[in-house]
Scaffold this motif. Sequence first.
Motif, PDB file in Angstrom:
ATOM      1  N   TRP B   7      -8.210   1.516  -2.172  1.00 50.15           N
ATOM      2  CA  TRP B   7      -6.752   1.507  -2.380  1.00 50.15           C
ATOM      3  C   TRP B   7      -6.031   1.530  -1.022  1.00 50.15           C
ATOM      4  CZ3 TRP B   7      -2.513   4.706  -1.446  1.00 50.15           C
ATOM      5  CH2 TRP B   7      -1.373   4.480  -2.244  1.00 50.15           C
ATOM      6  N   LEU B   8      -6.602   2.332  -0.102  1.00 49.44           N
ATOM      7  CA  LEU B   8      -5.981   2.452   1.220  1.00 49.44           C
ATOM      8  C   LEU B   8      -6.218   1.213   2.083  1.00 49.44           C
ATOM      9  CD1 LEU B   8      -6.778   6.174   2.144  1.00 49.44           C
ATOM     10  CD2 LEU B   8      -4.518   5.192   1.755  1.00 49.44           C
ATOM     11  N   LEU B   9      -7.429   0.657   1.952  1.00 42.60           N
ATOM     12  CA  LEU B   9      -7.803  -0.453   2.846  1.00 42.60           C
ATOM     13  C   LEU B   9      -7.307  -1.817   2.364  1.00 42.60           C
ATOM     14  CD1 LEU B   9     -11.432   0.553   3.902  1.00 42.60           C
ATOM     15  CD2 LEU B   9      -9.325   0.718   5.236  1.00 42.60           C
ATOM     16  N   ASP B  10      -7.105  -1.924   1.067  1.00 44.41           N
ATOM     17  CA  ASP B  10      -6.745  -3.238   0.507  1.00 44.41           C
ATOM     18  C   ASP B  10      -5.558  -3.919   1.210  1.00 44.41           C
ATOM     19  OD1 ASP B  10      -7.279  -5.312  -1.393  1.00 44.41           O
ATOM     20  OD2 ASP B  10      -5.379  -4.712  -2.352  1.00 44.41           O
ATOM     21  N   PRO B  11      -4.432  -3.170   1.435  1.00 40.65           N
ATOM     22  CA  PRO B  11      -3.292  -3.846   2.090  1.00 40.65           C
ATOM     23  C   PRO B  11      -3.609  -4.274   3.515  1.00 40.65           C
ATOM     24  CG  PRO B  11      -2.612  -1.738   1.121  1.00 40.65           C
ATOM     25  CD  PRO B  11      -4.101  -1.783   1.074  1.00 40.65           C
ATOM     26  N   LEU B  12      -4.604  -3.600   4.148  1.00 40.99           N
ATOM     27  CA  LEU B  12      -4.861  -3.858   5.563  1.00 40.99           C
ATOM     28  C   LEU B  12      -5.589  -5.184   5.807  1.00 40.99           C
ATOM     29  CD1 LEU B  12      -5.886  -0.275   6.750  1.00 40.99           C
ATOM     30  CD2 LEU B  12      -3.652  -1.379   6.850  1.00 40.99           C
ATOM     31  N   GLN B  13      -6.045  -5.833   4.703  1.00 38.03           N
ATOM     32  CA  GLN B  13      -6.703  -7.124   4.916  1.00 38.03           C
ATOM     33  C   GLN B  13      -5.714  -8.199   5.356  1.00 38.03           C
ATOM     34  OE1 GLN B  13      -7.913  -9.051   1.132  1.00 38.03           O
ATOM     35  NE2 GLN B  13      -6.972  -7.267   0.168  1.00 38.03           N
ATOM     36  N   PHE B  14      -4.418  -7.922   5.125  1.00 39.27           N
ATOM     37  CA  PHE B  14      -3.401  -8.906   5.526  1.00 39.27           C
ATOM     38  C   PHE B  14      -2.844  -8.561   6.910  1.00 39.27           C
ATOM     39  CE2 PHE B  14      -3.180  -8.508   0.872  1.00 39.27           C
ATOM     40  CZ  PHE B  14      -3.524  -9.813   0.516  1.00 39.27           C
ATOM     41  N   ALA B  15      -2.820  -9.554   7.779  1.00 41.66           N
ATOM     42  CA  ALA B  15      -2.337  -9.326   9.149  1.00 41.66           C
ATOM     43  C   ALA B  15      -0.880  -8.849   9.125  1.00 41.66           C
ATOM     44  CB  ALA B  15      -2.459 -10.599   9.962  1.00 41.66           C
ATOM     45  N   PHE B  16      -0.057  -9.430   8.227  1.00 40.86           N
ATOM     46  CA  PHE B  16       1.359  -9.063   8.212  1.00 40.86           C
ATOM     47  C   PHE B  16       1.532  -7.583   7.831  1.00 40.86           C
ATOM     48  CE2 PHE B  16       0.892 -10.141   3.721  1.00 40.86           C
ATOM     49  CZ  PHE B  16       1.736  -9.223   3.088  1.00 40.86           C
ATOM     50  N   MET B  17       0.631  -7.064   6.961  1.00 41.13           N
ATOM     51  CA  MET B  17       0.719  -5.643   6.579  1.00 41.13           C
ATOM     52  C   MET B  17       0.284  -4.754   7.751  1.00 41.13           C
ATOM     53  SD  MET B  17       2.023  -4.625   3.766  1.00 41.13           S
ATOM     54  CE  MET B  17       1.407  -3.007   3.343  1.00 41.13           C
ATOM     55  N   ARG B  18      -0.761  -5.162   8.450  1.00 43.57           N
ATOM     56  CA  ARG B  18      -1.224  -4.372   9.608  1.00 43.57           C
ATOM     57  C   ARG B  18      -0.114  -4.284  10.655  1.00 43.57           C
ATOM     58  NH1 ARG B  18      -6.064  -7.412   8.897  1.00 43.57           N
ATOM     59  NH2 ARG B  18      -5.598  -8.725  10.693  1.00 43.57           N
ATOM     60  N   ASP B  19       0.498  -5.440  10.948  1.00 41.67           N
ATOM     61  CA  ASP B  19       1.571  -5.442  11.955  1.00 41.67           C
ATOM     62  C   ASP B  19       2.765  -4.616  11.481  1.00 41.67           C
ATOM     63  OD1 ASP B  19      -0.008  -7.000  13.475  1.00 41.67           O
ATOM     64  OD2 ASP B  19       1.041  -8.891  13.068  1.00 41.67           O
ATOM     65  N   ALA B  20       3.104  -4.769  10.186  1.00 44.63           N
ATOM     66  CA  ALA B  20       4.259  -4.032   9.655  1.00 44.63           C
ATOM     67  C   ALA B  20       3.998  -2.524   9.687  1.00 44.63           C
ATOM     68  CB  ALA B  20       4.563  -4.484   8.229  1.00 44.63           C
ATOM     69  N   LEU B  21       2.775  -2.124   9.347  1.00 43.96           N
ATOM     70  CA  LEU B  21       2.442  -0.691   9.373  1.00 43.96           C
ATOM     71  C   LEU B  21       2.499  -0.149  10.804  1.00 43.96           C
ATOM     72  CD1 LEU B  21      -0.433  -0.600   6.747  1.00 43.96           C
ATOM     73  CD2 LEU B  21       1.628   0.828   6.690  1.00 43.96           C
ATOM     74  N   ALA B  22       1.943  -0.943  11.737  1.00 45.00           N
ATOM     75  CA  ALA B  22       1.982  -0.522  13.147  1.00 45.00           C
ATOM     76  C   ALA B  22       3.431  -0.388  13.605  1.00 45.00           C
ATOM     77  CB  ALA B  22       1.231  -1.529  14.015  1.00 45.00           C
TER      78      ALA B  22
END
Lengths: 239, 288
Positions: B7-22
Amino acid sequence: MLEVRNVTAAYRDRWAIQNVSFVLQPGQATNLLGPNGAGKSTLMKVMLGLVPPVSGSILWHNQPFAPHRHRVAYVPQRTVIDWDYPITVQNVVRMGRTRQTGWLRSFSAASNAIAHHALDRVGMADYAHRQIGELSGGQQQRVFIARALAQEADLFFLDEPFAGVDQTTETILFDLFAELKAAGKTLLVISHDFGDTLAHYDQFLLLNQTLIAAGNQSEVICPACLEQAYGKRFYLAAA
Amino acid sequence: MTALLEWLLDPLQFAFMRDALAMGVVLGVLCAVTGSYLIVQQMSMIGGVISHSIVPGLSIAFFLGIDVGIGAFVAGVLSAICVALLEKRSRLKVDAAMSLTLTTFLAFGILLISLLETNQVDLSSLLFGDILGVTRGDLGRTIAIAALIITLVKLFYKELLFYSFDPLGAQASGLPVQGLYMGLISAITLTIVATMQVVGVLLVMALLVGPAITAYLLVKELHQMMWVGSVLGAIASISGMYASYYLDLPSGPAIVMAIFVGFLLALCFSPRRGWLVAKARSPHTPHQ
């Protein structure tokens, strides 16, 4: 020796003080008196360089006072401080060491010791880690006095230090005044008290825009002068 | 356990989500540091004034062909100076000075966009932004600005503490209070300009004020307010974005609501000032 010579200052569109002259001597405590709106705080702010005078000058041993202003420790009126500010007693007192510490440096061990000693002198060492808002009015005032002591200044300007304080604080402050006078410091205190506490001062300045009277207690705290400053309906509380 | 991790890792597969979270984490930290000064100086609305007042700067920068960030920064700082001058040199109180400045600068900016035909200024993206549209360039620039501002705050912490607690005392002790005010305003404007083009006015204002006031209810020192506010801002950004991902909500408003939930919890349960804690502590009136 600090000399105020013919100082006039304005507040927005009206005169606050006009042609005020007097001298403060080392080893003496001076009580600055006058009704509300008389210009007492403005006069103190002019001396501190916080309000520019329209005319006149402030002299330190006959030289311009501006380069020597760091010699003054200032305690502002209680009402200008936000007592909910997130800060502990210890850090308020250490502010008195900011100038001596200099830019880009942390407070030295010596400065921390001076701050602690100052807190001890006003009986507040046990409260060092309390938030300033948790203290009573008198205790808060003592913390500000400790900050002034930590500055190791030659002159102390106190704007209504006795407003809303308890008896213990008043006693501590007057004991400190005596110590500071004995150490050759110069004190200028704005106060409204006409009771027994007048005996703690050496000089009195009665102000209502102009300096109405200056001198010792009998010269200044007389019915004629007080009536001139406060109006006809003023009666001496101490009489 | 695996399900939670998934559940936690699923969104992180998308680059746009990683950048947005950072970006959310960096903004959470940066805004809590600068926002803490806004709160203790009782100037929290200046963030709103600056963020709306940059519009004329954007229009003029577009017209002159220079970096819009520079135009926005100059206009933002000018608006803060206007507020300070109006408050000091007239009988106006600070809230009135802020309202007048905000509306005038914004209206002037909209007029300029029309007069100079700089329609490239996209007002709706400025006002609402989209943290999911963050680019690597935006992220790098924001990290650099955050590093700069946090370093400066660390270097001048004791002077800024003195000034923000007791401006008169600070000035009397010889500190250059106007310089410190300008430094603070520049840091706040830089924070806003760097971030609002990416995430919008609403999120910037919420991140500047929300985590800092939540921390204000919990701690007793300014530097603790910055630390706790930073953690809260980062947590709110991350939880808001996860809510946005799984519940299909707009991300900016989801973060703002997460900030509010944190504030509400602190308001009720703050150990020293919480409403419910105080109620539990207050002595019961004995029955007659």
